[in-house]
Design a protein around this motif. Structure first.
Motif, short mmCIF file in Angstrom:
data_model
loop_
_atom_site.label_atom_id
_atom_site.label_comp_id
_atom_site.label_asym_id
_atom_site.label_seq_id
_atom_site.Cartn_x
_atom_site.Cartn_y
_atom_site.Cartn_z
N ASN A 16 0.85 -1.17 0.00
CA ASN A 16 0.00 0.00 0.00
C ASN A 16 0.90 1.24 0.00
N LEU A 17 0.80 2.03 -1.06
CA LEU A 17 1.67 3.20 -1.23
C LEU A 17 0.92 4.51 -1.01
N GLU A 18 -0.19 4.47 -0.27
CA GLU A 18 -1.04 5.65 -0.11
C GLU A 18 -0.34 6.80 0.60
N ASN A 19 0.68 6.53 1.40
CA ASN A 19 1.37 7.60 2.12
C ASN A 19 2.50 8.25 1.31
N LEU A 20 2.71 7.76 0.08
CA LEU A 20 3.78 8.31 -0.74
C LEU A 20 3.27 9.48 -1.59
N ALA A 21 4.13 10.47 -1.76
CA ALA A 21 3.79 11.64 -2.58
C ALA A 21 3.77 11.25 -4.06
N ALA A 22 3.13 12.06 -4.86
CA ALA A 22 3.11 11.84 -6.31
C ALA A 22 4.53 11.88 -6.85
N GLY A 23 4.79 11.03 -7.84
CA GLY A 23 6.12 10.99 -8.44
C GLY A 23 6.42 9.62 -9.01
N THR A 24 7.67 9.42 -9.40
CA THR A 24 8.11 8.16 -9.98
C THR A 24 8.89 7.37 -8.95
N TYR A 25 8.50 6.12 -8.77
CA TYR A 25 9.15 5.21 -7.85
C TYR A 25 9.61 3.97 -8.62
N TYR A 26 10.43 3.16 -7.99
CA TYR A 26 10.96 1.96 -8.63
C TYR A 26 10.83 0.77 -7.70
N LEU A 27 10.33 -0.34 -8.23
CA LEU A 27 10.31 -1.61 -7.53
C LEU A 27 11.47 -2.42 -8.07
N VAL A 28 12.36 -2.86 -7.18
CA VAL A 28 13.53 -3.63 -7.57
C VAL A 28 13.48 -4.98 -6.89
N ALA A 29 13.57 -6.04 -7.68
CA ALA A 29 13.65 -7.40 -7.16
C ALA A 29 15.04 -7.93 -7.50
N GLU A 30 15.75 -8.45 -6.48
CA GLU A 30 17.13 -8.88 -6.69
C GLU A 30 17.38 -10.23 -6.04
N ILE A 41 18.76 -9.01 -11.37
CA ILE A 41 18.06 -7.85 -10.83
C ILE A 41 17.01 -7.43 -11.86
N GLU A 42 15.79 -7.18 -11.39
CA GLU A 42 14.74 -6.65 -12.26
C GLU A 42 14.23 -5.34 -11.66
N LYS A 43 14.00 -4.33 -12.53
CA LYS A 43 13.52 -3.02 -12.07
C LYS A 43 12.24 -2.66 -12.80
N TYR A 44 11.23 -2.24 -12.02
CA TYR A 44 9.93 -1.86 -12.56
C TYR A 44 9.64 -0.41 -12.16
N LYS A 45 9.04 0.34 -13.06
CA LYS A 45 8.72 1.75 -12.80
C LYS A 45 7.29 1.88 -12.30
N ILE A 46 7.12 2.67 -11.23
CA ILE A 46 5.81 2.94 -10.65
C ILE A 46 5.57 4.45 -10.72
N ASN A 47 4.44 4.87 -11.27
CA ASN A 47 4.08 6.28 -11.32
C ASN A 47 2.86 6.53 -10.44
N ILE A 48 3.00 7.44 -9.50
CA ILE A 48 1.88 7.85 -8.66
C ILE A 48 1.47 9.25 -9.10
N GLY A 49 0.21 9.37 -9.54
CA GLY A 49 -0.28 10.65 -10.08
C GLY A 49 -0.73 11.60 -8.98
N LEU A 50 -0.95 12.85 -9.36
CA LEU A 50 -1.40 13.88 -8.42
C LEU A 50 -2.79 13.58 -7.87
N ASN A 51 -3.60 12.83 -8.64
CA ASN A 51 -4.96 12.49 -8.20
C ASN A 51 -5.01 11.09 -7.58
N ASN A 52 -3.85 10.65 -7.00
CA ASN A 52 -3.73 9.37 -6.30
C ASN A 52 -3.90 8.15 -7.19
N THR A 53 -3.70 8.31 -8.50
CA THR A 53 -3.72 7.15 -9.38
C THR A 53 -2.34 6.48 -9.34
N LEU A 54 -2.33 5.19 -9.59
CA LEU A 54 -1.07 4.43 -9.58
C LEU A 54 -0.96 3.63 -10.86
N ASP A 55 0.20 3.70 -11.48
CA ASP A 55 0.45 2.94 -12.70
C ASP A 55 1.81 2.28 -12.57
#
Length: 198
Positions: free
Chosen positions: A77-91, A96-110
């Protein structure tokens, strides 16, 4: 003195599907449906996997180590994180695999369902003073060096890979050192391995 015994390239490495593992011991991560600001995913063959979510501004915001499960399902649950680009890294020990997470200003997550970066780590097989190095997923070439803790260089070469595979075998001698450092640099990534001879 160190001797390079073999430089061979493996042929026929086949990727059947993005959802299948390239090797039986490699993990496979599948991104599920994300709702609101929750990331859902499953890790197959989760053998000693580190999971990290970070942001270039805030640094690491979450980390977890997964043990020896064959399959594990995770929801973050990433609800406490500010809008921006985050990365999920599994190692794992192998990759190592890296995935991009985008949290929008309107609390959308992609979150991207395929990794934007997949890095294969060098693998080593050690038998006595013989050290075999295997590197897969090489895009063109890799620089490999062997030194000791006195910075004496025993081997330094750039090797081109055929079909993305690179294999080298080194004969390390206790007469020159009991510890060696094998450094592999490929695609901007550097991996160092300390080899201790008995």
């Amino acid at each position: 003195m160190i001797k390079l015994l073999k430089s061979a390239f493996l042929v026929g490495f086949l990727f059947i599907s993005a959802s299948l593992m390239s090797k039986d011991r490699d993990f496979s991560l599948s991104i599920g449906t994300s709702t609101a600001k929750t990331v859902n995913f499953e890790v197959l063959n989760a053998q000693n996997i580190s999971l990290v979510i970070y942001n270039e501004t805030y640094g690491e915001v979450f980390s977890e180590k997964v043990g020896t499960e064959n399959s594990v399902t995770k929801s973050y649950n990433l609800e406490n994180l500010a809008a921006g680009t985050y990365y999920l890294v599994a190692e794992s020990d192998q990759k190592i695999e890296k995935y991009k997470i985008n949290i929008g200003l309107n609390n959308t997550l992609d979150i991207e369902k395929t990794p934007f970066a997949e890095i294969n780590k060098p693998e080593y097989t050690i038998s006595g003073n013989m050290v075999k190095l295997h590197l897969s997923g090489v895009k063109s070439s890799a620089n490999i060096s062997v030194t000791d803790f006195s910075d004496t260089i025993y081997y330094n070469a750039t090797k081109k890979a055929a079909n993305g595979e690179l294999d080298l075998t080194f004969d390390l001698s206790l007469k020159t050192s009991d510890k060696y450092i094998i450094s592999v640099e490929e695609g901007g990534n550097v991996f160092n391995k300390i080899i201790t001879l008995n």
